[in-house]
Design a protein around this motif. Structure first.
Motif, PDB file in Angstrom:
ATOM      1  N   UNK A   1       0.817  -1.224   0.000  1.00 45.87           N
ATOM      2  CA  UNK A   1       0.000   0.000   0.000  1.00 45.87           C
ATOM      3  C   UNK A   1       0.849   1.271   0.000  1.00 45.87           C
ATOM      4  N   UNK A   2       2.134   1.145   0.326  1.00 44.10           N
ATOM      5  CA  UNK A   2       3.047   2.291   0.302  1.00 44.10           C
ATOM      6  C   UNK A   2       2.635   3.406   1.259  1.00 44.10           C
ATOM      7  N   UNK A   3       2.184   3.010   2.462  1.00 40.38           N
ATOM      8  CA  UNK A   3       1.760   4.028   3.437  1.00 40.38           C
ATOM      9  C   UNK A   3       2.908   4.921   3.889  1.00 40.38           C
ATOM     10  N   UNK A   4       4.149   4.499   3.648  1.00 44.73           N
ATOM     11  CA  UNK A   4       5.294   5.319   4.061  1.00 44.73           C
ATOM     12  C   UNK A   4       5.253   6.716   3.456  1.00 44.73           C
ATOM     13  N   UNK A   5       4.591   6.845   2.319  1.00 42.91           N
ATOM     14  CA  UNK A   5       4.559   8.126   1.618  1.00 42.91           C
ATOM     15  C   UNK A   5       3.733   9.169   2.375  1.00 42.91           C
ATOM     16  N   UNK A   6       2.846   8.692   3.256  1.00 45.25           N
ATOM     17  CA  UNK A   6       1.986   9.618   4.011  1.00 45.25           C
ATOM     18  C   UNK A   6       2.716  10.203   5.216  1.00 45.25           C
ATOM     19  N   UNK A   7       3.689   9.468   5.737  1.00 47.90           N
ATOM     20  CA  UNK A   7       4.321   9.856   7.001  1.00 47.90           C
ATOM     21  C   UNK A   7       4.953  11.246   6.974  1.00 47.90           C
ATOM     22  N   UNK A   8       5.697  11.637   5.907  1.00 53.12           N
ATOM     23  CA  UNK A   8       6.278  12.989   5.919  1.00 53.12           C
ATOM     24  C   UNK A   8       5.245  14.108   5.927  1.00 53.12           C
ATOM     25  N   UNK A   9       3.990  13.801   5.622  1.00 53.57           N
ATOM     26  CA  UNK A   9       2.926  14.805   5.739  1.00 53.57           C
ATOM     27  C   UNK A   9       2.305  14.767   7.124  1.00 53.57           C
ATOM     28  N   UNK A  10       2.073  13.555   7.642  1.00 46.99           N
ATOM     29  CA  UNK A  10       1.368  13.421   8.909  1.00 46.99           C
ATOM     30  C   UNK A  10       2.209  13.875  10.098  1.00 46.99           C
ATOM     31  N   UNK A  11       3.490  13.527  10.097  1.00 48.57           N
ATOM     32  CA  UNK A  11       4.339  13.848  11.263  1.00 48.57           C
ATOM     33  C   UNK A  11       4.390  15.348  11.540  1.00 48.57           C
ATOM     34  N   UNK A  12       4.663  16.220  10.529  1.00 47.28           N
ATOM     35  CA  UNK A  12       4.661  17.661  10.831  1.00 47.28           C
ATOM     36  C   UNK A  12       3.295  18.188  11.260  1.00 47.28           C
ATOM     37  N   UNK A  13       2.229  17.645  10.676  1.00 46.13           N
ATOM     38  CA  UNK A  13       0.888  18.100  11.050  1.00 46.13           C
ATOM     39  C   UNK A  13       0.592  17.751  12.498  1.00 46.13           C
ATOM     40  N   UNK A  14       0.893  16.513  12.895  1.00 46.99           N
ATOM     41  CA  UNK A  14       0.675  16.093  14.283  1.00 46.99           C
ATOM     42  C   UNK A  14       1.530  16.930  15.240  1.00 46.99           C
ATOM     43  N   UNK A  15       2.780  17.175  14.852  1.00 43.30           N
ATOM     44  CA  UNK A  15       3.667  17.994  15.692  1.00 43.30           C
ATOM     45  C   UNK A  15       3.132  19.412  15.828  1.00 43.30           C
ATOM     46  N   UNK A  16       2.624  19.985  14.721  1.00 44.95           N
ATOM     47  CA  UNK A  16       2.065  21.334  14.764  1.00 44.95           C
ATOM     48  C   UNK A  16       0.866  21.402  15.704  1.00 44.95           C
ATOM     49  N   UNK A  17       0.023  20.383  15.650  1.00 41.61           N
ATOM     50  CA  UNK A  17      -1.163  20.355  16.526  1.00 41.61           C
ATOM     51  C   UNK A  17      -0.751  20.227  17.991  1.00 41.61           C
TER      52      UNK A  17
END
Length: 512
Positions: A1-17
């Motif tokens: 599924x290549x979910x690794x591609x989502x991580x560089x987007x999710x990590x900064x968003x979660x950190x910002x929140x």
């Protein structure tokens, strides 16, 4: 599924929140942001490992198949940009920990920083034009706040001008994207590449719309004559914000030019009914336009930097001129179709992306210690600030191209491009630009670290600030000494950018 591609987007968003939630908890706020930067680097490394082992990967958000759903694509070019972003952002975050005061952190500085990282990451992996527009807006909204961080009248006025200019640019970008959709019937970049290569649509509006889109990307990159926003923004922003914007945010525009004009539009041709260049590749027009603006950028940026007596302003105009060195090989790659020219552009992009953030952060440290960034008011710091002096030397003279620093190989490859193509006019412009770089770099070095010593207070800067610039300086030195892996990586990135067929296959699979 290549979910690794989502991580560089999710990590900064979660950190910002999380930075918003804990903005008043001084003891854990800084750790959340720095840990988020570390996890962001890890997420990029995981994606890089996936791309290195399996080649280009794609992910369809929500399970909708391409070209109808939201597509994320990561190849060697995307990974190169993400690795550069993650490395610089880690140093910037460490510097911010020591530089930004408590009130600034409570006001959401870290949140804007990580939202900017999320926007840049999204721009590097998005597979459709509309989401590229969205990611540009995320980056811009975050940068507005970071420019105005200090709250002074000058910074607020600079931020206001920046907002107005980019609102115009964003409107034009949306118009161009809408126009391309109406002509091609798709926003998916892989699908658009297929449609354009078939040549069954009217290419005249595509040519005009692509020119509008280029003007937008040129504005984001700071190319002349769209550069006028960059010097005041960089010289009036806090050093970590200037470092991130000049080092990475500008590169989003360069990435967009490479991805769209070399990957997507490479198969499009000017119709036979055109008055000039009939039947020629559409990118031929863009290539000449890129080359013309790159020449003007190198000359104007270099001349302006030489005449500055303020270190921040010198770096700001230097940032303008250096972008031209990246775009010159890009222009010749578009005109000739020679993908090896892209290697020079990407190596220079990496070298500049490491050196320029270090220089802006060093400038901030010097101003904190001495109370000024005026070159005529500085001097003698080499005797008392050896570490800072060494970091500035490495960063500054990497731009000049002194061996064995990374910038030496970037300059060498950049100069080889016009020689190989027989374009000695561009070679002459590069030589003039290199001379300007040597003059203003030597001027800054001699004024700041030699001459009559000035009073300074070393206690005003933290170890975290010093460590952040040391990290970048060491990277410049290590990557220069061990340049072969850098060359191989950028070679793969250039191949990915030029291999439209592979990009289409990654996104659309068996759909042709």
């Amino acid at each position: 599924m290549n979910q690794e591609i989502i991580l560089p987007l999710l990590v900064p968003i979660i950190t910002a929140i999380l930075s918003i939630v804990f903005r008043k908890r001084e003891k854990i706020r800084d750790y959340i942001s720095f840990t988020g930067s570390l996890f962001y680097l890890v997420s990029v490394l995981l994606l890089s490992s996936k791309v290195f082992s399996s080649g280009a990967v794609s992910y369809q958000a929500g399970g909708w198949p391409a070209p109808f759903g939201i597509t994320l694509v990561a190849d060697h070019l995307s990974v190169l940009m993400l690795l550069l972003t993650a490395s610089v952002s880690l140093a910037v975050n460490l510097y911010s920990w020591g530089y930004i005061d408590g009130q600034g952190k409570k006001s959401g500085y870290y949140s804007f920083l990580h939202f900017m990282l999320a926007g840049m990451s999204g721009a590097f992996v998005t597979g459709d034009l509309f989401n590229l527009f969205v990611m540009f807006e995320v980056v811009l909204m975050s940068s507005y706040a970071m420019v105005a961080y200090s709250g002074t009248g000058r910074s607020l006025f600079t931020s206001l001008k920046y907002v107005v200019l980019n609102l115009i640019g964003s409107s034009l970008m949306l118009i161009a994207i809408g126009g391309l959709y109406s002509v091609t019937g798709t926003l998916n970049m892989a699908d658009m590449a297929v449609v354009l290569s078939e040549g069954n649509i009217n290419m005249i509006p595509v040519l005009g719309l692509s020119m509008i889109l280029f003007c937008v990307f040129a504005t984001k990159s700071g190319l002349v004559p769209f550069h006028f926003w960059a010097p005041p923004v960089y010289s009036n922003s806090p050093p970590p914000a200037s470092a991130l914007m000049a080092g990475i945010s500008k590169k989003v525009g360069i990435y967009a030019v490479v991805r769209i004009y070399i990957t997507v539009l490479s198969g499009a041709k000017i119709p036979e009914t055109a008055l000039i260049l009939a039947g020629e590749p559409l990118n031929l027009v863009t290539g000449y336009l890129v080359g013309f603006t790159a020449v003007a950028t190198v000359l104007l940026g270099g001349i302006s930097a030489v005449n500055r007596q303020n270190f921040d302003e010198l770096l700001a105009y230097s940032s303008v001129g250096q972008i031209g060195f990246i775009y010159m090989p890009v222009s010749l790659a578009m005109i000739s179709g020679n993908q090896t020219f892209l290697i020079a552009a990407l190596v220079y992009l990496v070298a500049h992306g490491l050196a320029k953030p270090a220089l802006f952060m060093i400038s901030g440290m010097i101003e904190r210690m001495t109370g000024t960034s005026g070159l005529e008011d500085l001097g003698g710091l080499s005797e008392s600030a050896f570490t800072l002096s060494a970091a500035l030397f490495v960063s500054l003279f990497s731009l000049v191209g002194i061996p064995p620093l990374l910038g030496f190989f970037a300059k060498m490859l950049a100069f080889s491009v016009p020689v190989t193509s027989g374009n000695f006019f561009l070679l002459g412009i590069m030589l003039i630009g290199a001379l300007f770089t040597l003059v203003y770099s030597s001027k800054a070095w001699l004024e700041i670290f030699f001459g009559q010593p000035v009073e300074y207070d070393k206690s005003r800067i933290s170890r975290k600030e010093a460590l952040s610039v040391i990290i970048l300086a060491v990277m410049i030195l290590v990557l220069g000494v061990n340049f072969e892996p850098v060359y191989q990586f950028t070679e793969q990135a250039a191949y990915s950018a030029a291999n439209t067929e592979k990009y289409v296959e990654t996104v659309l699979g068996g759909i042709k």
